[in-house]
Design an enzyme around this catalytic site. Structure first.
Site, short mmCIF file in Angstrom:
data_model
loop_
_atom_site.label_atom_id
_atom_site.label_comp_id
_atom_site.label_asym_id
_atom_site.label_seq_id
_atom_site.Cartn_x
_atom_site.Cartn_y
_atom_site.Cartn_z
N ARG A 54 47.20 33.18 45.31
CA ARG A 54 48.27 33.48 44.37
C ARG A 54 49.42 33.63 45.37
NH1 ARG A 54 51.21 33.04 41.65
NH2 ARG A 54 52.30 34.34 39.76
N CYS B 159 21.29 43.42 58.13
CA CYS B 159 22.08 44.12 58.76
C CYS B 159 22.59 45.59 58.16
CB CYS B 159 23.38 43.53 59.49
SG CYS B 159 22.91 42.36 60.76
N HIS B 160 23.16 45.25 56.80
CA HIS B 160 23.97 46.21 56.17
C HIS B 160 23.05 46.86 54.80
CE1 HIS B 160 27.52 44.70 58.21
NE2 HIS B 160 27.38 43.63 57.79
N CYS C 184 61.63 39.49 43.18
CA CYS C 184 61.27 39.65 41.88
C CYS C 184 60.35 40.82 41.52
CB CYS C 184 60.24 38.37 41.75
SG CYS C 184 60.78 36.88 41.61
N CYS D 232 53.23 31.36 44.55
CA CYS D 232 54.46 31.88 44.58
C CYS D 232 55.22 31.10 45.67
CB CYS D 232 54.50 33.40 45.24
SG CYS D 232 53.72 34.39 43.82
N CYS E 145 22.83 39.16 54.82
CA CYS E 145 23.71 40.18 55.08
C CYS E 145 22.78 41.55 54.92
CB CYS E 145 24.79 40.16 54.00
SG CYS E 145 25.58 38.49 53.79
#
Length: 268
Positions: A225, A86-87, A187, A229, A83
């Site tokens: 998450r 390139c970055h 909620c 739910c 990564c």
């Protein structure tokens, strides 16, 4: 006869309560939480849990961040690229990036979240296989990238390309689902700050993902998450990476515009 009347009275009361609840739910769509009332899940936590998040030496999510830093600099795939090739330095190049995701991808013609963007870079630039959703590697890289935006405000820009997806996410947030016939908004807009099964209901602002949840004893994504739910309201959860989840994430991030990134956050 007395027993019949008692049953009839109870039925009438139940119907009245459900009707009132439905009326409240219909009004929620137009009554989102005002900017002045918005609170991160951090604000609902006990002092000892806040202390874990605040101290990088005690925050267990930082273990994934450190793994992510190692992966950032590791050459992978047929291209034999990291990564960083390139970055460059993520502390500079990735600053503010997580605050802008999900973002529109011109090739796919729809928004993608940060996990999907990382995998698109892997398959397109590194010529490496995509990382599995919720794998330690993908969570680590996502946490490392998002960590560079900690303390910066969420800044989701909406234009004519992303508007339909934002609207779809908003509709999903306010749509009743599952055997319990509940919407997210009932909620998190209507009853935030109250307690459900002993836990405080937060406002559902995704300011800290991926985050370390004490219940999970590990790091997890926002989609994990959301799946929890949906299962909780007895609804069929979407697959990880499903467009429905990305639309909902786009809406939730837009709804939290201006709030600060906390990754890696800690939650009960």
């Amino acid at each position: 006869m007395i027993a019949f009347r008692a049953i009839a009275v109870r039925a009438f009361v139940l119907i009245s309560v459900l009707a009132a609840f439905a009326t409240t739910a219909l009004s929620v769509y137009a009554n989102d939480i005002s900017p002045g009332e918005r609170r991160s899940g951090y604000g609902f936590m006990a002092p000892d849990t806040k202390a874990i998040q605040d101290d990088d030496t005690a925050n267990p999510g930082m273990l994934w961040v450190l793994d992510g830093e190692a992966l950032w600099n590791k050459k992978q795939g047929a291209s034999d690229k990291a990564c960083a090739d390139c970055h460059d330095d993520a502390h500079t190049s990735m600053k503010g990036v997580a605050a802008r995701y999900p973002a529109f991808d011109a090739t796919l013609r729809r928004p993608v979240n940060l996990e999907q963007r990382i995998n698109l870079c892997r398959t397109g630039r590194q010529k490496a296989p995509p990382l599995a959703f919720e794998s330690r590697e993908l969570l680590a890289l996502t946490a490392y990238v998002a960590r560079q935006s900690r303390g910066l405000p969420i800044k989701i820009a909406i234009d004519e390309r992303t508007r339909p997806f934002l609207d779809a996410g908003r509709e999903a947030f306010h749509r009743r689902q599952g055997q319990l016939n509940l919407a997210c908004a009932q909620c998190h807009d209507d009853n935030w700050g109250k307690r459900l099964a002993g836990s405080v209901i937060p406002q559902a602002h995704p300011t800290g993902y991926p985050l370390y949840r004490l219940e999970w004893q590990g790091l997890g994504s926002l989609e994990r998450r959301l799946r929890n739910c949906l299962i909780g309201i007895r609804a069929e959860p979407y697959a990880f990476g499903a467009p429905e989840f990305v639309d909902l994430e786009l809406y939730l991030m837009w709804r939290a515009n201006g709030m600060k990134i906390e990754t890696p956050a800690v939650r009960p």
